[in-house]
Scaffold this motif. Structure first.
Motif, mmCIF file in Angstrom:
data_model
loop_
_atom_site.group_PDB
_atom_site.id
_atom_site.type_symbol
_atom_site.label_atom_id
_atom_site.label_comp_id
_atom_site.label_asym_id
_atom_site.label_seq_id
_atom_site.Cartn_x
_atom_site.Cartn_y
_atom_site.Cartn_z
ATOM 1 N N VAL A 129 0.859 -1.187 0.000
ATOM 2 C CA VAL A 129 0.000 0.000 0.000
ATOM 3 C C VAL A 129 0.896 1.238 0.000
ATOM 4 C CG1 VAL A 129 -0.291 -0.318 2.510
ATOM 5 C CG2 VAL A 129 -1.822 1.231 1.334
ATOM 6 N N VAL A 130 0.404 2.316 -0.610
ATOM 7 C CA VAL A 130 1.205 3.536 -0.767
ATOM 8 C C VAL A 130 0.470 4.716 -0.145
ATOM 9 C CG1 VAL A 130 2.263 5.142 -2.420
ATOM 10 C CG2 VAL A 130 2.165 2.692 -2.952
ATOM 11 N N GLN A 131 1.177 5.466 0.691
ATOM 12 C CA GLN A 131 0.653 6.774 1.109
ATOM 13 C C GLN A 131 1.445 7.797 0.298
ATOM 14 O OE1 GLN A 131 -2.036 6.402 2.697
ATOM 15 N NE2 GLN A 131 -1.676 4.286 3.365
ATOM 16 N N LEU A 132 0.757 8.426 -0.621
ATOM 17 C CA LEU A 132 1.372 9.211 -1.691
ATOM 18 C C LEU A 132 1.099 10.692 -1.474
ATOM 19 C CD1 LEU A 132 2.554 8.986 -4.718
ATOM 20 C CD2 LEU A 132 0.160 9.217 -5.414
ATOM 21 N N TYR A 133 2.164 11.446 -1.237
ATOM 22 C CA TYR A 133 1.994 12.896 -1.082
ATOM 23 C C TYR A 133 1.617 13.468 -2.446
ATOM 24 C CZ TYR A 133 3.166 17.526 0.907
ATOM 25 O OH TYR A 133 3.133 18.809 1.385
ATOM 26 N N GLU A 134 0.423 14.056 -2.540
ATOM 27 C CA GLU A 134 -0.001 14.699 -3.790
ATOM 28 C C GLU A 134 -0.431 16.120 -3.464
ATOM 29 O OE1 GLU A 134 -1.844 13.939 -1.638
ATOM 30 O OE2 GLU A 134 -3.737 13.078 -2.197
ATOM 31 N N ASN A 135 0.515 17.065 -3.611
ATOM 32 C CA ASN A 135 0.170 18.475 -3.518
ATOM 33 C C ASN A 135 -0.748 18.830 -4.682
ATOM 34 O OD1 ASN A 135 2.322 17.849 -5.167
ATOM 35 N ND2 ASN A 135 3.748 19.260 -4.200
ATOM 36 N N GLY A 177 -7.732 8.821 2.254
ATOM 37 C CA GLY A 177 -8.205 9.928 1.424
ATOM 38 C C GLY A 177 -7.057 10.837 0.999
ATOM 39 N N GLY A 178 -5.943 10.738 1.731
ATOM 40 C CA GLY A 178 -4.749 11.500 1.350
ATOM 41 C C GLY A 178 -4.918 12.996 1.517
ATOM 42 N N ASN A 179 -3.960 13.730 0.955
ATOM 43 C CA ASN A 179 -4.002 15.186 1.070
ATOM 44 C C ASN A 179 -5.224 15.766 0.381
ATOM 45 O OD1 ASN A 179 -1.516 15.157 2.387
ATOM 46 N ND2 ASN A 179 -0.356 15.461 0.491
ATOM 47 N N LEU A 180 -5.691 15.102 -0.677
ATOM 48 C CA LEU A 180 -6.824 15.632 -1.442
ATOM 49 C C LEU A 180 -8.123 15.482 -0.685
ATOM 50 C CD1 LEU A 180 -6.036 14.189 -4.997
ATOM 51 C CD2 LEU A 180 -5.855 16.590 -4.323
ATOM 52 N N ALA A 181 -8.370 14.318 -0.075
ATOM 53 C CA ALA A 181 -9.710 14.032 0.441
ATOM 54 C C ALA A 181 -9.773 13.772 1.944
ATOM 55 C CB ALA A 181 -10.296 12.821 -0.297
ATOM 56 N N GLN A 182 -8.636 13.457 2.569
ATOM 57 C CA GLN A 182 -8.672 13.370 4.028
ATOM 58 C C GLN A 182 -8.498 14.759 4.618
ATOM 59 O OE1 GLN A 182 -5.414 11.567 6.218
ATOM 60 N NE2 GLN A 182 -6.623 11.495 8.090
ATOM 61 N N GLY A 183 -7.487 15.464 4.146
ATOM 62 C CA GLY A 183 -7.169 16.791 4.648
ATOM 63 C C GLY A 183 -5.683 16.994 4.527
ATOM 64 N N PHE A 184 -5.284 18.257 4.545
ATOM 65 C CA PHE A 184 -3.893 18.576 4.225
ATOM 66 C C PHE A 184 -3.280 19.397 5.341
ATOM 67 C CE2 PHE A 184 -0.887 20.835 1.054
ATOM 68 C CZ PHE A 184 0.085 19.870 1.246
ATOM 69 N N ALA A 236 5.596 8.061 0.217
ATOM 70 C CA ALA A 236 6.271 8.856 -0.816
ATOM 71 C C ALA A 236 6.086 10.320 -0.458
ATOM 72 C CB ALA A 236 5.689 8.543 -2.189
ATOM 73 N N GLY A 237 7.178 11.001 -0.144
ATOM 74 C CA GLY A 237 7.104 12.387 0.337
ATOM 75 C C GLY A 237 6.759 13.369 -0.771
ATOM 76 N N GLY A 238 6.774 14.643 -0.415
ATOM 77 C CA GLY A 238 6.335 15.706 -1.314
ATOM 78 C C GLY A 238 7.064 15.683 -2.644
ATOM 79 N N PRO A 239 6.335 15.459 -3.755
ATOM 80 C CA PRO A 239 6.963 15.394 -5.071
ATOM 81 C C PRO A 239 7.248 16.796 -5.618
ATOM 82 C CG PRO A 239 4.596 15.073 -5.277
ATOM 83 C CD PRO A 239 4.887 15.236 -3.800
ATOM 84 N N GLY A 240 8.289 16.897 -6.395
ATOM 85 C CA GLY A 240 8.572 18.164 -7.067
ATOM 86 C C GLY A 240 9.347 19.149 -6.220
ATOM 87 N N ALA A 241 9.525 18.864 -4.931
ATOM 88 C CA ALA A 241 10.310 19.756 -4.076
ATOM 89 C C ALA A 241 11.788 19.588 -4.414
ATOM 90 C CB ALA A 241 10.059 19.424 -2.612
ATOM 91 N N PRO A 242 12.603 20.606 -4.168
ATOM 92 C CA PRO A 242 14.037 20.453 -4.428
ATOM 93 C C PRO A 242 14.651 19.302 -3.620
ATOM 94 C CG PRO A 242 13.484 22.771 -4.269
ATOM 95 C CD PRO A 242 12.244 22.006 -3.866
ATOM 96 N N THR A 243 14.401 19.258 -2.322
ATOM 97 C CA THR A 243 14.844 18.128 -1.495
ATOM 98 C C THR A 243 13.647 17.203 -1.309
ATOM 99 O OG1 THR A 243 16.412 19.505 -0.272
ATOM 100 C CG2 THR A 243 15.754 17.439 0.763
ATOM 101 N N VAL A 244 13.802 15.947 -1.707
ATOM 102 C CA VAL A 244 12.676 15.005 -1.634
ATOM 103 C C VAL A 244 13.070 13.806 -0.770
ATOM 104 C CG1 VAL A 244 11.527 15.662 -3.774
ATOM 105 C CG2 VAL A 244 13.412 14.030 -3.843
ATOM 106 N N SER A 245 12.069 13.012 -0.391
ATOM 107 C CA SER A 245 12.347 11.873 0.485
ATOM 108 C C SER A 245 11.218 10.856 0.439
ATOM 109 C CB SER A 245 12.526 12.348 1.935
ATOM 110 O OG SER A 245 11.347 12.965 2.421
ATOM 111 N N SER A 246 11.553 9.620 0.773
ATOM 112 C CA SER A 246 10.567 8.547 0.873
ATOM 113 C C SER A 246 11.019 7.566 1.945
ATOM 114 C CB SER A 246 10.420 7.804 -0.459
ATOM 115 O OG SER A 246 9.859 8.648 -1.435
#
Ligand SMILES: [Zn+2]
Lengths: 389, 132
Positions: A285-291, A333-340, A371-381
């Motif tokens: 299962v994946v918890q996917l950071y989607e800004n 629900g993630g950042n989109l539907a659970q809350g951010f 999977a941490g915040g995508p597209g940021a200069p420093t990223v992490s997972s």
């Protein structure tokens, strides 16, 4: 040889307080203190014995300020992962584990708190971190616009079907509708709500973007040995990687052409899989950071779940949901539907999912990728598991 | 820090003067962007600023419809291109003339003029691109 991070630390407790933006009943620091106490209660651990704190994303709550309300006996470690966005979220767990494994702290809380009255709008704070005259001169003053540039390149140059994001959004709301803590709880999501929502920055409409909440989240990390003596079953960290590869970073949109329409996470994912000796097929299962939803797609590609070419075959609603999908994503629900709250809900859901406490349980799930915040200069997972495989 | 204090100060000074200047390593000829005082490819510290014609291609683009903070000088919607400058590959953000809202195509050729954007801290020079 097993990597030193592999299964040597664990999350023992979690606490999450989430409210509508502008509606927190408590000031930011108080809300954070409550979340830390919740996490300690969850673990059956005395909050006064927490001796380390780690955050990310320019959190404004210097840990030393929490000591009086928590009754902290002695602060031995505080640190933050660099970066204004959510790129450092998973890296924070690696920093905490570094403190624990090197004997510099015993019980470390990873946290993020965000209440509009205290920290302002998060998007504005992220942008303040990055703003420069190149951006000001062209009116590119929001993360949405900068991520939109990458999304358009993904769709128009790499040929990924723009409709693909709809499945990710639908799966998020499907999970959120069954999570009592989610902003979308009990709500039926109609995909037309996305298609007809107002345009923000092409290709993004309003519902392509995560929207901010007030709240605070905290996770208590200790050594695997200590976690096994506490109240809840341990959720082990199997690996964590943060950083950036050459050709990616804070480069005024001049990242390597091959990396431009990515989440910037290819080297992170490669290292994470190497160090854990796991592959994408081992992730349950994946918890996917989607800004933004397109950045979530790029992150799934970077983490090896699909490619530009076959993304549409993998990123399908039926495949992304907890009930029967092979790649369940964002089961709260993630950042989109659970809350951010700058993503802190994601690792908390990873823990709940691996304990069998999720509102959308994935039967038999043993591993979860954060999977941490995508597209940021420093990223992490990071990868978590309910047993050391 | 003002834009005249950073390594890209010559870029801003030239743009205000109506010219596009970009930095290149004198030793290995690598174009350097973001601007820096030293070349990361060969470690020489001899950076030379070269005047470039205002010619580019579309690398990617977006059209903004929401009134974000600090965009008050822009009429909505406005179109932004990430323009790949000809002969050097450096990408610069710029405004795109887009009166009929025709979606740009990646790779499309552009020609530029230098204009300015009003901000709370004064005028900033900016490249206005139009399609060839
Ligand atoms: Zn050089």
């Amino acid at each position: 040889m097993t990597h030193p991070l592999y299964g040597s630390t664990a999350i023992a407790g979690v606490g999450l307080r989430q409210h509508k933006r502008g509606h927190s009943p408590l000031p930011e620091r108080s809300l954070l203190v409550e979340a830390v106490i919740d996490a300690c209660e969850d673990a059956g651990f005395d909050p006064a014995d927490v001796d380390g704190f780690v955050s990310y994303g320019d959190d404004k709550n210097e840990p030393v300020r929490l000591m009086p309300e928590l009754g902290t006996k002695e602060l031995r470690w505080s640190a933050s992962v660099w970066g204004g966005g959510g790129g450092g979220i998973a890296g924070a767990f690696g920093v905490a584990a570094g403190a624990i494994l090197s004997g510099q702290a015993k019980a470390v809380v990873i946290f993020r708190a965000l209440v509009e009255g205290a920290s302002g709008r998060m998007s504005a704070a992220v942008m303040a971190h990055h703003l420069n005259d190149h951006l000001l001169a062209t009116g590119m003053t929001s993360p949405a616009q900068l991520c939109a540039l990458r999304a358009n390149r993904l769709f128009h140059h790499h040929g990924v079907d723009p409709a693909i994001v709809e499945d990710l959004v639908r799966a998020s709301y499907h999970h959120g509708s069954r999570n009592p803590e989610a902003v979308s709880y009990g709500k039926e999501f109609d995909i037309d709500a996305l298609r007809q929502s107002r345009m923000i920055a092409e290709p993004f409409r309003l519902f392509d973007c995560s929207r901010e909440n007030d709240g605070a989240g905290a996770l208590l990390m200790v050594s695997a040995d200590l976690a096994e003596t506490l109240a809840k079953p341990p959720v082990y960290m199997l690996g964590c990687a943060q950083g950036a590869q050459a050709g990616w970073g804070d480069l005024l949109e001049n990242d390597d052409e091959a990396l431009f329409a990515t989440a910037g996470m290819r080297s992170i994912a490669r290292r994470l899989y190497e160090e854990t000796r796991l592959t994408p097929a081992d992730i349950d299962v994946v918890q996917l950071y989607e800004n933004f939803d397109a950045q979530g797609v790029m992150s799934l590609i970077d983490h090896g779940f699909c490619t530009y070419e076959n993304a549409a075959e993998v990123i399908r609603f039926d495949n992304l949901i907890a009930d029967g999908g092979a790649l369940p994503v964002n089961t709260s629900g993630g950042n989109l539907a659970q809350g951010f709250i700058h993503g802190i809900g994601l690792p908390i859901e990873a823990v709940r999912q691996l304990r069998g406490e999720s509102s959308n349980p994935v039967p038999g799930a043993r591993t979860c990728l954060l999977a941490g915040g995508p597209g940021a200069p420093t990223v992490s997972s990071a990868i978590f598991a309910n047993e050391v495989l | 820090m003002s834009r005249f204090d950073g390594p890209d100060a010559p870029y801003w000074e030239a743009l205000e003067d109506g010219r596009l200047m970009l930095p290149r390593c004198s030793a290995c000829q690598t174009w350097i962007w973001p601007a820096a005082h030293r070349c990361g490819a060969c470690h020489a510290d001899d950076v030379q600023w070269v005047e470039m014609p205002l010619e580019a291609t579309v690398f990617t683009w977006t059209r903004t419809w929401h009134r974000f903070g600090l965009t008050e000088d822009f009429e909505l919607p406005f179109t932004t291109v990430l323009a790949e400058i000809a002969h050097c590959g450096i990408r610069l953000l710029g405004n795109l003339e887009d009166p009929d809202r025709v979606d740009p195509e990646i790779g499309q050729r552009l020609t530029g003029t230098i204009g300015s954007t009003r901000t709370p801290d004064g005028e900033l020079p900016v490249i206005n691109w139009s399609r060839v």
